[in-house]
Motif scaffolding. Sequence first.
Motif, PDB file in Angstrom:
ATOM      1  N   MET A  77       0.851  -1.200   0.000  1.00 18.65           N
ATOM      2  CA  MET A  77       0.000   0.000   0.000  1.00 18.65           C
ATOM      3  C   MET A  77       0.888   1.252   0.000  1.00 18.65           C
ATOM      4  O   MET A  77       1.797   1.379   0.808  1.00 18.65           O
ATOM      5  N   GLU A  78       0.623   2.161  -0.930  1.00 15.55           N
ATOM      6  CA  GLU A  78       1.430   3.361  -1.046  1.00 15.55           C
ATOM      7  C   GLU A  78       1.159   4.304   0.116  1.00 15.55           C
ATOM      8  O   GLU A  78       0.011   4.557   0.489  1.00 15.55           O
ATOM      9  N   GLU A  79       2.235   4.848   0.689  1.00 17.01           N
ATOM     10  CA  GLU A  79       2.090   5.740   1.829  1.00 17.01           C
ATOM     11  C   GLU A  79       1.502   7.078   1.394  1.00 17.01           C
ATOM     12  O   GLU A  79       1.803   7.594   0.322  1.00 17.01           O
ATOM     13  N   GLU A  80       0.655   7.629   2.246  1.00 21.11           N
ATOM     14  CA  GLU A  80       0.027   8.919   1.964  1.00 21.11           C
ATOM     15  C   GLU A  80       1.086  10.018   1.870  1.00 21.11           C
ATOM     16  O   GLU A  80       2.010  10.083   2.679  1.00 21.11           O
ATOM     17  N   ALA A  81       0.945  10.870   0.881  1.00 21.90           N
ATOM     18  CA  ALA A  81       1.885  11.962   0.688  1.00 21.90           C
ATOM     19  C   ALA A  81       1.347  13.233   1.330  1.00 21.90           C
ATOM     20  O   ALA A  81       0.138  13.411   1.512  1.00 21.90           O
ATOM     21  N   VAL A  82       2.263  14.136   1.673  1.00 21.75           N
ATOM     22  CA  VAL A  82       1.909  15.440   2.211  1.00 21.75           C
ATOM     23  C   VAL A  82       2.698  16.493   1.436  1.00 21.75           C
ATOM     24  O   VAL A  82       3.701  16.188   0.787  1.00 21.75           O
ATOM     25  N   GLU A  83       2.227  17.726   1.510  1.00 16.69           N
ATOM     26  CA  GLU A  83       2.920  18.837   0.860  1.00 16.69           C
ATOM     27  C   GLU A  83       3.706  19.623   1.918  1.00 16.69           C
ATOM     28  O   GLU A  83       3.200  19.888   3.010  1.00 16.69           O
ATOM     29  N   TYR A  84       4.920  19.994   1.574  1.00 15.26           N
ATOM     30  CA  TYR A  84       5.804  20.728   2.483  1.00 15.26           C
ATOM     31  C   TYR A  84       6.374  21.918   1.744  1.00 15.26           C
ATOM     32  O   TYR A  84       6.997  21.763   0.685  1.00 15.26           O
ATOM     33  N   LEU A  85       6.165  23.122   2.273  1.00 10.85           N
ATOM     34  CA  LEU A  85       6.692  24.336   1.652  1.00 10.85           C
ATOM     35  C   LEU A  85       8.059  24.650   2.242  1.00 10.85           C
ATOM     36  O   LEU A  85       8.175  25.053   3.405  1.00 10.85           O
ATOM     37  N   ALA A  86       9.092  24.467   1.443  1.00 12.12           N
ATOM     38  CA  ALA A  86      10.460  24.786   1.858  1.00 12.12           C
ATOM     39  C   ALA A  86      10.750  26.243   1.535  1.00 12.12           C
ATOM     40  O   ALA A  86      10.468  26.704   0.420  1.00 12.12           O
ATOM     41  N   ILE A  87      11.312  26.966   2.512  1.00 11.93           N
ATOM     42  CA  ILE A  87      11.643  28.375   2.286  1.00 11.93           C
ATOM     43  C   ILE A  87      13.112  28.656   2.650  1.00 11.93           C
ATOM     44  O   ILE A  87      13.573  29.782   2.506  1.00 11.93           O
ATOM     45  N   GLY A  88      13.835  27.638   3.113  1.00 12.36           N
ATOM     46  CA  GLY A  88      15.244  27.763   3.458  1.00 12.36           C
ATOM     47  C   GLY A  88      16.087  26.840   2.599  1.00 12.36           C
ATOM     48  O   GLY A  88      15.850  26.675   1.402  1.00 12.36           O
TER      49      GLY A  88
END
Length: 281
Positions: free
Chosen positions: A1-12
Amino acid sequence: MEEEAVEYLAIGSMMNKTSINMRAIFPQESRAACLKDYELFFGMANGFAAARQAQGGELHGVVHRISKKELAILDMIEVWYIRDLVEVVPYYGENKQPAVKAFVYVFDPAKVEENPSQFAANPPRERYMDILLEGAKYFGLENTFIENNLSSVEFVARKELKDLRVFDPPEGALPEWTVGEMREKDNENDDIVFVALKTKVIRFDLTGGVTQHTHILKRDRGTQWAHLIASKYMYDPKFGVPAKVEDMTDNHHRYVEDMVLDSLIIGEVNNRWTVVASLKI
């Protein structure tokens, strides 16, 4: 089962593809993105980037789609921060994409309240800004944001070569060891750590209950440490990523040695080292 993805905003530094990959994070997709009512802030002693709420502000970064396991890696790295869940608009040039929910790291308000001076505004280091600029340009952040918030930022310039710190060897001739001989020595006692920085073999005596600032030393013991740091942990766009120790220039070695002394060999550990041999390379 594919793991759930999340969005991450990188600013550094995690805007930079090389830097985020060095942390064993490999995004499924990365896009430039805009976050409204926030601004870019540089704080703490080394001028690290953080998102900060600012009504009417606009913050651009790189939104990475990552796994929850990779998000947990970031949580362990960003110990001075907490995550805000925000809405960002990804874009490719002038082409805006549908808004997505993403996590962005802000300085932990509880820690800021406890010690506000620790999180005060400070200029970033030149190496750090090079990393941010390289990532911002690679992923196509808006030019106006780059010009106003990255290219024009005042930074602390790299040290001149003459000002770099070094591990000074004792007077007199030192024995010559191979990498194998250094590793044999390193295996003899858990509390005696050996690492190599270019041709210097450095011995750290951690006996007597020394525990602070030792985890990186113990993790990297028995290694050609300068190359490990330069290729796995501390990316510097000025020098690139060396595939092998022989790819490192003398100046790259010198900057890594200075960084080790400034950032890693601190506290009691700073009094526990000796240059004991010359490494055959």
